[in-house]
Design an enzyme around this catalytic site. Sequence first.
Site, PDB file in Angstrom:
ATOM      1  N   SER A   1      10.154  -2.168   2.957  1.00 41.51           N
ATOM      2  CA  SER A   1       9.053  -2.214   3.920  1.00 41.51           C
ATOM      3  C   SER A   1       9.469  -1.593   5.257  1.00 41.51           C
ATOM      4  CB  SER A   1       8.575  -3.660   4.088  1.00 41.51           C
ATOM      5  OG  SER A   1       7.368  -3.730   4.819  1.00 41.51           O
TER       6      SER A   1
ATOM      7  N   ASP B   1       0.111  -0.471  -2.827  1.00 42.70           N
ATOM      8  CA  ASP B   1       0.754  -1.712  -3.295  1.00 42.70           C
ATOM      9  C   ASP B   1       0.158  -2.957  -2.635  1.00 42.70           C
ATOM     10  OD1 ASP B   1       1.747  -1.746  -0.707  1.00 42.70           O
ATOM     11  OD2 ASP B   1       3.857  -1.633  -1.262  1.00 42.70           O
TER      12      ASP B   1
ATOM     13  N   HIS C   1       3.534  -5.470  -2.923  1.00 46.50           N
ATOM     14  CA  HIS C   1       4.479  -5.068  -1.885  1.00 46.50           C
ATOM     15  C   HIS C   1       5.778  -5.878  -1.878  1.00 46.50           C
ATOM     16  CE1 HIS C   1       5.720  -3.118   1.786  1.00 46.50           C
ATOM     17  NE2 HIS C   1       5.790  -4.264   2.434  1.00 46.50           N
TER      18      HIS C   1
END
Length: 694
Positions: free
Chosen positions: A275, A596, A649
């Site tokens: 991320s 995602d 995610h």
Amino acid sequence: MARRRRGGGGGGGGDAKKPTTSDQHHPPQKGKKAQQKTTEKEKNPQDFNDHHHHHQAAKKLKTENKKKNWSCVDSCCWLIGSICSIWWFLLLLYNAMPASFPQYVATALTGKIPDPPGVKLQKQGLKAKHPVVFVPGIVTGGLELWEGHPCMDGLFRKKLWGGTFGDLYKRPLCWVEHMSLDNETGLDPPGIRIRPVSGLVAADYFAAGYFVWAVLIENLASIGYEEKNMYMAAYDWRLSFQNTEIRDQTLSRMKSNIELMVATSGEKVVVIPHSMGALYFMHFMKWAEAPPPLGGGGGSDWCAKNIKAVMNIGGPLLGLPKIVAGLFSAEAKDIAVARAVAPGVLDKDIFGLQTLQHAMRMTRTWDSTMSLIPKGGDTIWGTLDWAPEAGHDCVSMKVNNNENHTSGENMKQDSNSSKAVNYGRIISFGKDVASVHSSKINSVEFRGSVKGYSCANSTCRDAWNEYHDMGIEGVKAVEDYQVYSADSVLDLLHFVAPRMMKRGGAHYSYGIADNLDDKKYQHYKYWSNPLETRLPYAPEMEIFSMYGVGLPTERAYIYKRSPSADCYIPFQIDTSADGGTDQNCLKSGVFSVDGDETVPTLSAGFMCAKGWRGKTRFNPSSIKTYIREYNHAPPATLLEGRGTQSGAHVDIMGNFALIEDVIRVAAGSNGTDLGGDRVYSNIFRWSESINLQL
């Protein structure tokens, strides 16, 4: 005898010994009390009936009082007690059953469970080779208290983030105060010190039972990894990237640990950011090579000597439209839907909290969030009438497994069956404005509009944000502009949150470099923007973009004015806006695209698909880049938990295919050994439609 006949119902004639119908239902009473009662009824029938009715009413009232005494507290206690009893009973059964029983049940329901990737590859003879560095993303790293105000007494070195969050429920306003940073400096407020948890435990689990890195760590351990060759580069994800070095020397610690692992193992490291960690590590690579005092002084060949591969997982390299909604109105799709289901719950004063207002006040002090604002402006994200993902059909999710697809061609084509979506309009005020041609939109300029104080209420300043200073005219100016693309969104944020953006402007930039030789790009504010900085000169290094696809992901929003109230955030997502069959990508005021659920495919994949592919001005040493997409497949059964083929995610960190890719590279493989690109989305076609000088 006559008395008996009258007491038996007074029916005319018949044998006195033969019971009447009344006698069958009311048998004759015996004893002195019964006789006395009968006599009273005969003497004063009206008084007796009144007394009887009074007695029955009193009895009914007593019963009702007993029911009223059963309060909500009693119900809650009963419910909690029942849940606890069932829980302890199930726990007892679980501890009493054989250790192999859960596996037996799972095998019976789903067939033989495949070996985890680590076990599978260990059987194939793979062993630990390259040291591994994990770089967590935003909100996934634990934070603990080192100094605080009296309301936090007794919590020294306890997790305020990344644990049970029990202290949030016990003392919410105190918790918000301690999790916030100083609005002017972006550092610690006076008398408060919160620091990142160190070690692998910093981000293995976000909360009890909710894994982040734990599954990947466990699988790496299966081929021989341990703490000496795994390092969690924990940092305070609230701070701007450069401030993590100024306050905590986090970048220096990462550099030293990488150098130590390389020296002791004789192998370069494999870095695995997740991320926002992908942006943080981009900043780190430039910092490590830059001269002091801004950089770490490692020299221009530091990355070439120390890094084998960078495997970005769900990296928002070009930012997130979702963060725009978060900074603008402290919401995203999930929160907006919750507001629609329970109107006012998140806005109004609940238990002394104005929930969204306090959330905005806190998160707008987290300078890291501004690193996620979309980069590249309209060139990347689209204009009012064009966007790279135009024609995307949110319904057509055709592939449901992670079998290899290894070409540069896309695996599916966009459908033109649905009405075109103007994804370039990140914010639109009204459903009609979101769809009509830009020539029909009558925008009233908001830049430079005069702000007033006429809608401010001094009683709610503790929960208010910079909207407090805008007044009715400022709020109206934002709404009258009607539609915002990526370029105008930046101006919008400067208008509604000038203090926040002033701090952010000192640490981040969101444009596209015209000339990367310009000395201004040596400043750290450009280092996390891949469109305003070069990759290091490291021809042997590899970069992977690894991310999930096949899930609706927030891309643009329809807004409306909030109900007029002094203390509330003046704008909110219009959840009543729905596209129906004409616009299947519009639901509850949010336009979705492939991704995602958090990061759109365009942001995660563009740089490896085009911006860095081959020798470009952003990749002068032709570092090899690979795209590894993981098409989302939901869990087959409840026993699978969050899914071994998930593309979401965070859940993707437990994706078996992704874990296997990581382990193979850590054990010595390269991108070609993995099969090169694996693509399910239209990332290559979308990237080609972007006119960017390379």
